[in-house]
Structures are given as C-alpha cells and as structure tokens.
Write an enzyme that holds these catalytic residues in place. Structure first.
Site, PDB file in Angstrom:
ATOM      1  CB  CYS A  27      24.531  -8.054 -12.709  1.00  0.00           C
ATOM      2  SG  CYS A  27      23.028  -8.124 -14.307  1.00  0.00           S
ATOM      3  CB  CYS A  57       4.719 -32.064  14.385  1.00  0.00           C
ATOM      4  SG  CYS A  57       5.399 -31.610  16.008  1.00  0.00           S
TER       5      CYS A  57
END
Length: 428
Positions: free
Chosen positions: A135, A385
């Site tokens: 955490c 592309c």
C-alpha cells in the site's frame, strides 16, 4: 470441461479467480456473496489495528469512451474492529469450506506485532496469509505498506517473523513502487515466503479540477497521493510477474494482480507465470457476477485448445520472455496494406510520415482512384501503422524473407570481442 482447480503453495480453490484485498472483501457479507457468485477465493481486506478513513476516497479516469480505465483510491486498511473481522472470517469459512480465504495483514515492523496477529488470524481457520507490503499511501506514512515493501531487508525480516509462527502458507504482496521488483521478491523468498503476489497499487495523483484547483479526489480542499489500479496498469503488472517468474532465485508460486478484467487477461497472467489471479477494480465496476464470464471464457479457451487443466498452462510463455540483447537483430517484418479492406482514412500514412519512417506512399491507379502502398525496402516493421489503423484486416504485419542468419546483440558483441582479442594478439 477443463479442470479449473488451482493449488497455490498449498492453498486450494475451485478456480483461479480470487478477489483481491480491497473494498469488495471488507466484510463477511460481501465475501459470502462473492463465493455464491462463483469466485474461487478471497483475500480479506487488510487486517491490523483499525484506522480512521476519510471521504472522499475514490477517483477514476475514463479514456476514449471506456469508463474506469484507471482507478485511484486513498482508502486505508480495515476500519472495522479485528474481533468483528475474525468472527466473520470464521463464519464464512464454515459456510464455504472449499473456497480459499486468505487474510491480508499489515502491522508495524515489529516481531511481536507479527506474531500476535498471525496467531489470532490463524485461530479462526484461514487458508493462508498475505503480508501487505504494497500500500503506497497513508499506511506508508506510518512505516508500513510500501514503506516496508521498498526495503528488501525489511521485507525479508518481516516475512521471517510471520513464518516463525505461521501454520498456513504465507504470501508476500509486493509493491510496484520500486526500481526492481525482483529484489524484494527475492528478499521475500529468503525470508521463507511460500508465495508472492503482485502488484499492489501504483503511487499516483489522479488529477486536478480546473475550476476549483482541488486535487481529485480531495478531502475538504486537500488531497494526497493514492494507489492506482485498473485496466491501465495491466502491462506494468504483467511485466513484473514475468520478471519474477523468469528469475533464477525466485522459485515460489505467484498470484497475479493488476488490471485483470476478463478471462483473457487472466490467461495472459497465467501464461506468464501466475498460478492464479486476483481481481479488484473490475468487480467494483461491474459487480461480483463478472466471474461467471471469466469462468466460462477460461473453460471454453482450454477446451478449444485441448488442454485438460488450467494448471497445465502456468508459465508456458515465460521461456519466450527475455532481455532485449537476446532478440534477433536480423528478424524482419514489414507492413502489407490490403486495398480491398482499406477505407483510405490515411491514418497510417499520417502516422508513418510524421512520426515513423516515411515508407507509406499515397498513389493513384489508372482509374484515378487513390490508394496506399508500403515501400517494403524502407519499412522497419515498427507496427505503428497497424496500431493506428481503425479497420481490422486492413494492415497485416508479415515476415519478410531473411537476408542474414539470426544474430542477437549479445552474440554480435561476443563476436566483436573475440575479433578484438585476435587483433590484439596479432599486434603483439
């Protein structure tokens, strides 16, 4: 149907889908509803000395029409009394004896604290423990969570303390907020961990409101960094799982966490070395019943592949994952545009012309119709592309004929090194 049962370091569950330690596992009511929906296991929301939470706690980012592409929270560990949690764990395990219940734990880095909580939690019948060293907010300011998880020596020491008294398997949950997660993973192994889990949330600030200038979220006009999760973190988590799975000194099972939203994500994590997976954000977004699609999808995938059990695919992609220096420098792919599918939006041409290698030409045929064509001799196979193309099947990346034998950068450097030594010997 395939066998979906898993065994993670001795912790058995009917399928690999567990709920991660988080708001969805905050109470017995929630975990029992999750098991009724089909989840194989649950990691109970982190237990420790109860804390005070704040409001508001959550924030999310949406992208290109997708809600909750990323999720941020500033919530801490359980704010419910330990006795209440332990009573509900006992009742839930009694009602669902075949489902895995793992208790997530976080206490100060003191031996007596770890001994005390491990003993109390194991007394109610959990199947395993998960030490929360991940955490990044709130608890870290108090020396716990990622404050411990970023220091390999502390990870090793606290794992050892837990293992001194633990009778059930110990999983160590690792923070991604570190340069090299394998360092802390190895430390956990040295401390005696039976398994590791990753990743916990990534340190983050979700945003700033441009009207009020408050952070998002904010508490009475003040904000703090929080933990980031959700689909956006999946590539980071997958890489960290893969790095640990291929590390020669990390030889314990892995529980994969981070952006897992469907069965496809789960399969990717399992192929990269995870025995099972933990889910949080997707359940918070869509509810517990998403596990039904996960189970069905995984079953169908394995059946289509002719694979009898999910355990048979654990780590199967790990040998395909390596360092850049081991990649073949002479492997060659090029883009091919399918004129029958292409809609002439020109996005590939713009992307290539402005930001890549200027190898897509805009041409006109005998009828005056424009079309796009790749100059293969100039194409470097970067994939850009095909990535920006909005139409499936309009651009394919295909392997071009080889002109040179396979050679990696490491092999090339080794040859050059030998050549240099030979030249030096001749000069002598």
């Amino acid at each position: 149907m395939a066998d979906l049962r898993i065994n993670l370091a001795g912790i058995k569950s009917p399928n690999p889908f567990w709920l991660a330690s988080a708001p969805p596992t905050n109470s017995g009511y929630q975990v029992q509803r999750a098991f009724e929906a089909g989840w194989g296991g649950a990691v109970w929301k982190t237990l420790g000395d109860p804390i005070l939470n704040v409001t508001s706690r959550f924030a999310a980012i949406s992208f290109n029409g997708q809600r909750v592409a990323g999720f941020n929270n500033i919530e801490l560990i359980t704010d419910r009394p330990l006795d209440v949690n332990l009573k509900e764990i006992y009742e839930t395990k009694k009602k669902f004896p075949n489902h895995a219940i793992i208790a997530s734990l976080m206490v100060e880095p003191k031996q007596e604290k770890w001994h005390e909580i491990v003993k109390r939690v194991e007394d109610v019948g959990v199947d395993g423990l998960e030490l929360n060293f991940g955490c990044p907010h709130g608890m870290a300011e108090r020396g716990m969570g990622s404050a411990s998880g970023q220091v390999p020596a502390l990870v090793e020491r606290q794992t050892y303390w837990a293992k001194e008294v633990a009778k059930t398997p110990v999983i160590v949950k690792l923070t991604p907020n570190i340069t090299d997660i394998t360092a802390t993973a190895e430390a956990a192994c040295n401390g005696g961990a039976d398994a590791i889990s990753m990743i916990n949330t990534i340190n983050s600030l979700m945003g700033v409101d441009l009207d009020t200038w408050n952070t998002v979220p904010h508490v009475a006009g003040k904000g703090a960094h929080g933990g980031y999760c959700g689909p956006a973190v999946k590539p980071i988590a997958l890489n960290m799982v893969a790095e640990c799975a291929r590390h020669p000194h990390i030889n314990v099972p892995i529980s994969g966490i981070g952006g897992i939203s469907n069965w496809r994500d789960a399969v990717e994590f399992i192929l990269m070395g995870a025995t099972g997976v933990q889910v949080c954000t997707a359940a918070m977004h869509h509810g517990f019943r998403i596990v039904e699609d996960m189970i069905e999808g995984l079953n169908n995938y394995l059946d289509c592949k002719g694979i009898a059990a999910v355990s048979d695919i654990i780590g199967k992609s790990v040998p395909k994952y390596s360092d850049w220096g081991n990649l073949d420098l002479n492997y060659n792919i090029v883009a091919k545009i399918n004129p029958e599918v292409c809609i002439n939006c020109n996005k590939c041409h713009i992307a290539c012309e402005d930001t890549s290698h200027q190898c897509i030409d805009m041409l006109t045929d005998a009828n005056g119709k424009s079309y796009l064509k790749v100059r293969e001799e100039d194409c470097v196979g970067c994939n850009l592309c095909s990535i920006v193309c909005p139409v499936d099947g309009a651009i394919d990346m295909i392997e071009a004929p080889r002109e040179l034998a396979p050679m990696t950068w490491n092999e090339r450097q080794a040859v050059l090194s030998v050549a240099a030594e030979c030249k030096a010997d001749i000069v002598k």
